[in-house]
Scaffold this motif. Structure first.
Motif, PDB file in Angstrom:
ATOM      1  N   GLN A 190      10.997  31.068 -30.503  1.00  0.00           N
ATOM      2  CA  GLN A 190      12.050  31.706 -29.703  1.00  0.00           C
ATOM      3  C   GLN A 190      12.477  30.829 -28.532  1.00  0.00           C
ATOM      4  N   LEU A 191      11.509  30.118 -27.963  1.00  0.00           N
ATOM      5  CA  LEU A 191      11.789  29.217 -26.849  1.00  0.00           C
ATOM      6  C   LEU A 191      11.094  27.889 -27.117  1.00  0.00           C
ATOM      7  N   ASP A 192      11.862  26.946 -27.632  1.00  0.00           N
ATOM      8  CA  ASP A 192      11.364  25.600 -27.903  1.00  0.00           C
ATOM      9  C   ASP A 192      11.606  24.758 -26.659  1.00  0.00           C
ATOM     10  N   ILE A 193      10.529  24.496 -25.913  1.00  0.00           N
ATOM     11  CA  ILE A 193      10.709  23.826 -24.618  1.00  0.00           C
ATOM     12  C   ILE A 193      11.197  22.385 -24.769  1.00  0.00           C
ATOM     13  N   THR A 194      11.119  21.832 -25.970  1.00  0.00           N
ATOM     14  CA  THR A 194      11.636  20.474 -26.178  1.00  0.00           C
ATOM     15  C   THR A 194      13.161  20.452 -26.269  1.00  0.00           C
ATOM     16  N   GLN A 195      13.767  21.634 -26.410  1.00  0.00           N
ATOM     17  CA  GLN A 195      15.220  21.741 -26.525  1.00  0.00           C
ATOM     18  C   GLN A 195      15.799  22.227 -25.188  1.00  0.00           C
ATOM     19  N   LYS A 196      16.402  21.314 -24.453  1.00  0.00           N
ATOM     20  CA  LYS A 196      16.866  21.615 -23.100  1.00  0.00           C
ATOM     21  C   LYS A 196      17.843  22.783 -23.068  1.00  0.00           C
ATOM     22  N   GLN A 197      18.744  22.839 -24.028  1.00  0.00           N
ATOM     23  CA  GLN A 197      19.730  23.914 -24.043  1.00  0.00           C
ATOM     24  C   GLN A 197      19.063  25.260 -24.288  1.00  0.00           C
ATOM     25  N   ASN A 198      18.081  25.281 -25.171  1.00  0.00           N
ATOM     26  CA  ASN A 198      17.316  26.506 -25.445  1.00  0.00           C
ATOM     27  C   ASN A 198      16.643  26.998 -24.165  1.00  0.00           C
ATOM     28  N   VAL A 199      16.054  26.066 -23.440  1.00  0.00           N
ATOM     29  CA  VAL A 199      15.390  26.410 -22.177  1.00  0.00           C
ATOM     30  C   VAL A 199      16.403  26.982 -21.179  1.00  0.00           C
ATOM     31  N   ASN A 200      17.535  26.307 -21.030  1.00  0.00           N
ATOM     32  CA  ASN A 200      18.546  26.759 -20.081  1.00  0.00           C
ATOM     33  C   ASN A 200      19.121  28.119 -20.454  1.00  0.00           C
ATOM     34  N   ASP A 201      19.286  28.362 -21.756  1.00  0.00           N
ATOM     35  CA  ASP A 201      19.818  29.648 -22.215  1.00  0.00           C
ATOM     36  C   ASP A 201      18.873  30.788 -21.843  1.00  0.00           C
ATOM     37  N   VAL A 202      17.570  30.590 -22.046  1.00  0.00           N
ATOM     38  CA  VAL A 202      16.596  31.633 -21.723  1.00  0.00           C
ATOM     39  C   VAL A 202      16.566  31.898 -20.221  1.00  0.00           C
ATOM     40  N   PHE A 203      16.598  30.838 -19.424  1.00  0.00           N
ATOM     41  CA  PHE A 203      16.554  31.011 -17.971  1.00  0.00           C
ATOM     42  C   PHE A 203      17.823  31.662 -17.431  1.00  0.00           C
ATOM     43  N   SER A 204      18.914  31.536 -18.157  1.00  0.00           N
ATOM     44  CA  SER A 204      20.172  32.143 -17.705  1.00  0.00           C
ATOM     45  C   SER A 204      20.223  33.646 -17.994  1.00  0.00           C
ATOM     46  N   GLN A 205      19.340  34.128 -18.887  1.00  0.00           N
ATOM     47  CA  GLN A 205      19.368  35.536 -19.305  1.00  0.00           C
ATOM     48  C   GLN A 205      18.754  36.472 -18.262  1.00  0.00           C
ATOM     49  N   VAL A 206      17.691  36.000 -17.587  1.00  0.00           N
ATOM     50  CA  VAL A 206      16.931  36.840 -16.649  1.00  0.00           C
ATOM     51  C   VAL A 206      16.623  36.020 -15.405  1.00  0.00           C
ATOM     52  N   LYS A 207      16.623  36.670 -14.256  1.00  0.00           N
ATOM     53  CA  LYS A 207      16.239  35.990 -13.020  1.00  0.00           C
ATOM     54  C   LYS A 207      14.716  36.072 -12.875  1.00  0.00           C
ATOM     55  N   PHE A 208      14.027  35.088 -13.461  1.00  0.00           N
ATOM     56  CA  PHE A 208      12.570  35.078 -13.427  1.00  0.00           C
ATOM     57  C   PHE A 208      12.072  34.658 -12.044  1.00  0.00           C
ATOM     58  N   ASN A 209      10.889  35.167 -11.707  1.00  0.00           N
ATOM     59  CA  ASN A 209      10.187  34.709 -10.497  1.00  0.00           C
ATOM     60  C   ASN A 209       9.127  33.665 -10.824  1.00  0.00           C
ATOM     61  N   TYR A 210       8.503  33.826 -11.995  1.00  0.00           N
ATOM     62  CA  TYR A 210       7.435  32.915 -12.418  1.00  0.00           C
ATOM     63  C   TYR A 210       7.630  32.534 -13.882  1.00  0.00           C
ATOM     64  N   CYS A 211       7.181  31.336 -14.209  1.00  0.00           N
ATOM     65  CA  CYS A 211       7.093  30.902 -15.607  1.00  0.00           C
ATOM     66  C   CYS A 211       5.682  30.400 -15.848  1.00  0.00           C
ATOM     67  N   ILE A 212       4.966  31.057 -16.751  1.00  0.00           N
ATOM     68  CA  ILE A 212       3.635  30.602 -17.156  1.00  0.00           C
ATOM     69  C   ILE A 212       3.807  29.794 -18.433  1.00  0.00           C
ATOM     70  N   ASN A 213       3.576  28.493 -18.353  1.00  0.00           N
ATOM     71  CA  ASN A 213       3.784  27.642 -19.526  1.00  0.00           C
ATOM     72  C   ASN A 213       2.497  27.507 -20.332  1.00  0.00           C
ATOM     73  N   CYS A 214       2.420  28.277 -21.408  1.00  0.00           N
ATOM     74  CA  CYS A 214       1.294  28.184 -22.347  1.00  0.00           C
ATOM     75  C   CYS A 214       1.660  27.335 -23.558  1.00  0.00           C
ATOM     76  N   ALA A 215       2.884  26.832 -23.611  1.00  0.00           N
ATOM     77  CA  ALA A 215       3.318  26.010 -24.743  1.00  0.00           C
ATOM     78  C   ALA A 215       2.730  24.608 -24.603  1.00  0.00           C
ATOM     79  N   ALA A 216       2.067  24.140 -25.648  1.00  0.00           N
ATOM     80  CA  ALA A 216       1.451  22.805 -25.602  1.00  0.00           C
ATOM     81  C   ALA A 216       1.134  22.335 -27.009  1.00  0.00           C
ATOM     82  N   TYR A 217       1.094  21.032 -27.162  1.00  0.00           N
ATOM     83  CA  TYR A 217       0.596  20.422 -28.397  1.00  0.00           C
ATOM     84  C   TYR A 217      -0.839  20.002 -28.120  1.00  0.00           C
ATOM     85  N   THR A 218      -1.799  20.617 -28.824  1.00  0.00           N
ATOM     86  CA  THR A 218      -3.214  20.460 -28.466  1.00  0.00           C
ATOM     87  C   THR A 218      -4.063  19.805 -29.547  1.00  0.00           C
ATOM     88  N   ASN A 219      -3.443  19.324 -30.619  1.00  0.00           N
ATOM     89  CA  ASN A 219      -4.204  18.661 -31.681  1.00  0.00           C
ATOM     90  C   ASN A 219      -4.521  17.231 -31.243  1.00  0.00           C
TER      91      ASN A 219
END
Length: 258
Positions: free
Chosen positions: A36-65
């Motif tokens: 739903q939110l691919d952080i590697t895609q800048k436009q995807n990130v900007n679209d999500v942030f434009s939808q809601v006025k967030f106060n915090y972002c907890i980034n649990c997205a990571a490549y861990t292999n």
């Protein structure tokens, strides 16, 4: 009501946050999977942030292999570095506090005692290098951020991790070979989830880099022994120290975080 975006929300930490979030009725959480939110895609990130006025972002997205990152590092850098930069820029542009999960693997493991936040990182594998670059992007971009370095993260319920792997093998029985050549602090995702919400969102501390673990240092062998004992499976399994533990990626011998 504070609004909290959680990226990578269906990994083991994100799911642990989902398990406890209703205990904090004054916070409204928005859980986004990596699809739903691919952080590697800048436009995807900007679209999500434009939808809601967030106060915090907890980034649990990571490549861990860690092993695969050594063989094909590009994907690790796309997620752990460039993706994090995308989030940092979006947080800056929207006045959002970023809470980012980093790793003990930013250190080389050569220190004889625990690593503090003052110690200079020196990663020895591509995974650690990609995570450190993500940290650097955050520090260059934001003033309001928390970078949480944690170690040996595991959930007893979710994901693929050491705890669940040992438990599954112990239930089958037989002989298990586990290395005692590395030492660190296993950290339960639930404890980290509570720390993030209680200490960083509910009771805001000073911004910057933090270390969080469950504090008890042990080897992978000792951790396996604890898992087997905790689940009362000692009678069906023989646990031996692996003498020839070889991995493609170099790993820090000492991963203890203070």
């Amino acid at each position: 009501m504070k609004k909290v975006l959680v990226t990578g929300a269906f990994g083991q930490l994100g799911l642990s946050i989902q398990d406890i979030h209703l205990q904090f009725p004054n916070l409204k959480f928005y859980f986004f999977s990596s699809k739903q939110l691919d952080i590697t895609q800048k436009q995807n990130v900007n679209d999500v942030f434009s939808q809601v006025k967030f106060n915090y972002c907890i980034n649990c997205a990571a490549y861990t292999n860690v092993e695969q990152a050594e063989k094909t590092p590009k994907i690790a850098y796309e997620v752990n570095s460039k993706g994090v930069e995308n989030l940092a820029i979006a947080c800056r542009n929207n006045n959002v506090t970023l809470i980012h999960i980093s790793t003990d693997y930013v250190f080389d493991g050569s220190k004889t005692d625990a690593y503090t936040v003052e110690d200079v990182p020196n990663p020895i594998n591509e995974y650690g290098k990609s995570k450190l670059l993500g940290e650097n992007y955050i520090q260059q971009t934001l003033n309001q951020y928390f970078i949480i370095r944690t170690s040996w993260l595991y959930s007893k319920v979710y994901g693929k991790n050491f705890y669940k792997t040992i438990l599954e093998k112990a239930k089958i029985g037989g002989t298990l070979h586990v290395t005692d050549k590395q030492i660190g602090c296993p950290t339960n995702t639930l404890n980290l989830a509570f720390f993030i919400i209680n200490n960083l969102i509910e009771n805001n501390t000073n911004f910057g880099i933090l270390h969080f673990t469950d504090e008890k240092a042990m080897t992978w062998y000792q951790f396996a022994d604890n898992i087997i004992t905790e689940n009362k499976l000692q009678d069906g399994v023989v646990l031996l120290k692996a003498e020839n533990y070889l991995t493609f990626a170099k790993r820090p011998i000492n991963s203890i975080l203070k």
